[in-house]
Scaffold this active site. Structure first.
Site, PDB file in Angstrom:
ATOM      1  N   VAL A 158       0.870  -1.181   0.000  1.00  9.96           N
ATOM      2  CA  VAL A 158       0.000   0.000   0.000  1.00  9.96           C
ATOM      3  C   VAL A 158       0.903   1.225   0.000  1.00  9.96           C
ATOM      4  CG1 VAL A 158      -1.852   1.237   1.153  1.00  9.96           C
ATOM      5  CG2 VAL A 158      -1.770  -1.264   1.291  1.00  9.96           C
ATOM      6  N   HIS A 172       3.048   3.910   6.052  1.00  3.82           N
ATOM      7  CA  HIS A 172       2.384   3.389   7.251  1.00  3.82           C
ATOM      8  C   HIS A 172       3.402   2.650   8.107  1.00  3.82           C
ATOM      9  CE1 HIS A 172       2.072   0.444   3.987  1.00  3.82           C
ATOM     10  NE2 HIS A 172       2.239  -0.500   4.918  1.00  3.82           N
TER      11      HIS A 172
HETATM   12  P1  AMP Z   1       2.757  -3.353   3.620  1.00  2.83           P
HETATM   13  O1  AMP Z   1       3.191  -4.693   3.108  1.00  2.83           O
HETATM   14  O2  AMP Z   1       3.718  -2.748   4.597  1.00  2.83           O
HETATM   15  O3  AMP Z   1       2.389  -2.383   2.499  1.00  2.83           O
HETATM   16  O4  AMP Z   1       1.474  -3.636   4.486  1.00  2.83           O
HETATM   17  C1  AMP Z   1       0.175  -3.327   4.128  1.00  2.83           C
HETATM   18  C2  AMP Z   1      -0.696  -3.880   5.220  1.00  2.83           C
HETATM   19  O5  AMP Z   1      -1.988  -3.342   5.081  1.00  2.83           O
HETATM   20  C3  AMP Z   1      -0.828  -5.398   5.237  1.00  2.83           C
HETATM   21  O6  AMP Z   1      -0.341  -5.899   6.472  1.00  2.83           O
HETATM   22  C4  AMP Z   1      -2.343  -5.615   5.056  1.00  2.83           C
HETATM   23  O7  AMP Z   1      -2.811  -6.708   5.829  1.00  2.83           O
HETATM   24  C5  AMP Z   1      -2.908  -4.296   5.523  1.00  2.83           C
HETATM   25  N1  AMP Z   1      -4.198  -3.921   4.963  1.00  2.83           N
HETATM   26  C6  AMP Z   1      -4.568  -3.948   3.664  1.00  2.83           C
HETATM   27  N2  AMP Z   1      -5.827  -3.495   3.538  1.00  2.83           N
HETATM   28  C7  AMP Z   1      -6.246  -3.161   4.780  1.00  2.83           C
HETATM   29  C8  AMP Z   1      -7.462  -2.624   5.304  1.00  2.83           C
HETATM   30  N3  AMP Z   1      -8.524  -2.349   4.530  1.00  2.83           N
HETATM   31  N4  AMP Z   1      -7.559  -2.420   6.645  1.00  2.83           N
HETATM   32  C9  AMP Z   1      -6.508  -2.718   7.447  1.00  2.83           C
HETATM   33  N5  AMP Z   1      -5.341  -3.213   7.008  1.00  2.83           N
HETATM   34  C10 AMP Z   1      -5.209  -3.433   5.694  1.00  2.83           C
END
Ligand code: AMP
Length: 116
Positions: free
Chosen positions: A98, A102
C-alpha cells in the site's frame, strides 16, 4: 496500490471502514486486517506520503509528528511496558503493498527474533 487513492486514503477519508484504535491531529491508527501478532496496528500520517522515501521530503516537523504519533498509539494500546516493534516497509523488495506510508506496530506478546 500506487497513486494518491490508496485504500489508506479511503480509510482516512472514512470512505471505507476500519477498526480505528487511535487518532490525533497528526495520525490515524487502525487494526491490520491480517494480523501478524496479537496486536498489529497500522499508523498513517494525516499528511500523505507514498513511502518513507517521500516522507523525508516533507518538513521535519511532519516527520517527527508521525513518529510521535506512532509512539502515542503504542502507549494508547498499552504496549509501552512490554515493548513493541515498528516496521516501515518501503518499496518493492520490502514487500510494500500500500503506497501510503504506514508504520506497523507489532506487540502484545513476545515477538520472534527479527528476520526469523
Ligand atoms: P505493507 O506490506 O507494509 O504495504 O502492508 C500493508 C498492510 O496493510 C498489510 O499488512 C495488510 O494486511 C494491511 N491492509 C490492507 N488493507 C487493509 C485494510 N482495509 N484495513 C486494514 N489493514 C489493511
Amino acid at each position: 496500490m500506487q497513486g494518491s487513492d490508496t485504500i489508506f486514503d479511503k480509510i482516512l477519508a472514512r470512505e471505507i471502514p476500519a477498526a480505528i484504535v487511535y487518532e490525533d491531529d497528526d495520525v490515524l491508527a487502525f487494526k491490520d486486517i491480517q494480523p501478524q501478532a496479537k496486536v498489529h496496528v497500522l499508523v498513517i500520517p494525516k499528511r500523505r506520503a507514498a513511502s518513507l522515501n517521500d516522507l523525508k521530503d516533507q518538513p521535519p516537523s511532519n516527520i517527527s509528528a508521525f513518529l510521535i504519533g506512532v509512539s502515542n498509539a503504542a502507549e494508547h494500546l498499552g504496549l509501552v511496558q512490554g515493548g513493541y516493534r515498528v516496521v516501515l516497509n518501503t518499496g518493492r523488495d520490502a514487500g510494500q503493498t500500500v503506497f501510503y506510508v504506514h508504520a506497523h506496530i507489532l506487540g502484545g506478546e513476545p515477538l520472534g527474533t527479527f528476520g526469523s
